[in-house]
Design a protein around this motif. Sequence first.
Motif: not given
Length: 664
Positions: A59, A69, A198, A203-204, A237
């Motif tokens: 992340n 990532s 994710q 996770n952006e 989360d």
Amino acid sequence: MDTALFGNPNTGKTSLFNQITGAYEYVGNWSGVTVDKKVGQIKDSSHSLIDLPGVYSLNPLSDDERVASMALLNEDADQILNIVNANQLERSLYLTVELLETNLPLVIVLNMVDLANKRGITINVERLGELLGVKSYSTVARKGKGCDEIVRLFKDEPLETAASFKIDYGPEIEAAISKVLIELGEHDNEKKRWVAVQYLLNNEIIQHTLDQSFPSLKTVKQEIETEIREAKGYTLDEEIHLRKTAFIGDVVAQVTETEGKRKELSLTSWIDHIAVHPVFGIPFFLGVLLVVFQLTFGWLGTPISDALDAFFSGPLTTGAQYVLDQMNAVPFIQAVVLNGIIAGVGGVLVFVPQIFILFFFISLLEDSGYMARVAIVMDRLMEFIGLNGKAFIPLVIGFGCNVPSIMAARTIEQPKERLLTILISPFMSCSARLSVYALFVAAFFEKYQAVIVLSLYTLGIVVAILVAKVFSLFLKNEKSYFVMELPPYNVPQFGQLLRSTWDKGKGFVKKAGTFIFGGTVFIWLFSYLGPHGANVPIDDSFMAIVSGVFAPIFAPLGFASWQAVSALITGFLAKEVVVSTMNILYHVPAGETMANLLPQFYTPLTAYTFLVFVLLYTPCLSTVAIMKKETGSTKLTLFSLVYSFVVAYAVALGVYKAGQFFLT
């Protein structure tokens, strides 16, 4: 076949990369050394190894973590080599579990087992592999131990595909994962399960991608988060994190044995009582730098540079003159070779020994683990200006070169802090300025060379901090956190130190053979020609005419000669050219040295003022180019050029006036 090298920061990842590819990348004992992916070929194999920035999880928070990532999301890699810190096994395995969830072929390398053993920790490597369903090996990458086995592993193509890895997150989370997979239309796709987990972990990168492709997912996630909060009392989360850490804790308990109470590394603990002390840490750092500079400019460097200078001004010049005479070279060619190339480029090369000595000791401090302590010590001071200790790492890298210093700012999570770091990085005294310092301290401060150079390095840091404080008042405040693992002190490997020293210093030598060579010939030609033809008196040359226009600007600083202004103008191309310009324009007589000639044109006060200005004024062309690339803004880059000149002028003026006040 592409293999991605994943691991936490400061686990020896780049050292392993160097060992198994035979390549050499920059190795530093702190996080954030690798700020972009690098590719090498594994020995005796068709596998390409991608060295990715160190990350604690998939992340991403910073630009360098996004590189790691994205390598998985874009499927840049077919398989994974995961390096795990045996000294911090439980924390390192969090990334391992995330990588296993991708269900890509993976092998684990347990590194730093020697340090774990010193603390009384023994890890069953085979059992670790069995529990995680993958092959597991142990290495001491810094010394090359166990690396040959990794190379042999990659002779087989490809890595064995592991059994499907899946953590049971409990009925609520598993139901949430199923809902996301249904929305994605890929319920049985193992890679999509990792994507779903994710996504639920915010996770952006994945969140942004999926929300655009599947607009209904956002609503589904909000419903899931509400259900989990009502049923469990904490967030989605947090629940996933608890399940993962419970799984990891169980694995660690089964593979780890400790001989009684864990032993701490006594040397590390003893030194850290001073090295990271909140009061004595900074004086200790300055003391270390003072010793390094004394070795560089006094005990070791100066005798070698003096001998090299005597060679250039004596036998080399005499020999070149003899050869040119035998060839019946015309006076113009003789002047180019003797007064341009040998005087100009040779005047820079005499400082190569000092630069390499400095880089050797900087590499020693990095590889020993001390530089990571410097970032910790500076954290409180950096917090005062709206940054944190992590920002000091790029600044320290700037002692070598400002270009990688600005690139290393990618490791900083917050945009404001990243921008501030980029803007103040050029104030760090790079190696190019070192040749200017060496010339002037030899001429004016022979007994105090180390102290004068230390004062310049310290001044650069102080000015950077003050400027950042001013800028931070106009930028939006963003909360940031600084977390860094302090590695145990290591005895550096001599071979690695030499490679690291060469890697840092080779750029200086390359510049001397290319950029500085060309610039020197151009500067000589510009001083050789004038409105009335060639071989004119130097005061009537084009160089004197152009520089003379700007000379009055510097009169308040004590150095209004056109030669000094010429050196500053050419220094914009590369700071090393300042020295070669002076060697040409001041016409050093045969058998003399530039250091002996300078006192005719400067006093100790004006010499120091000149050094302060060289330290702080407009960065070189390469730094400006990388600043434009990293900020993506022409306006910011131009602003940096202007404000750094203003700051340099103001500080140099203050130094000069203060010196006049105290010396009269």
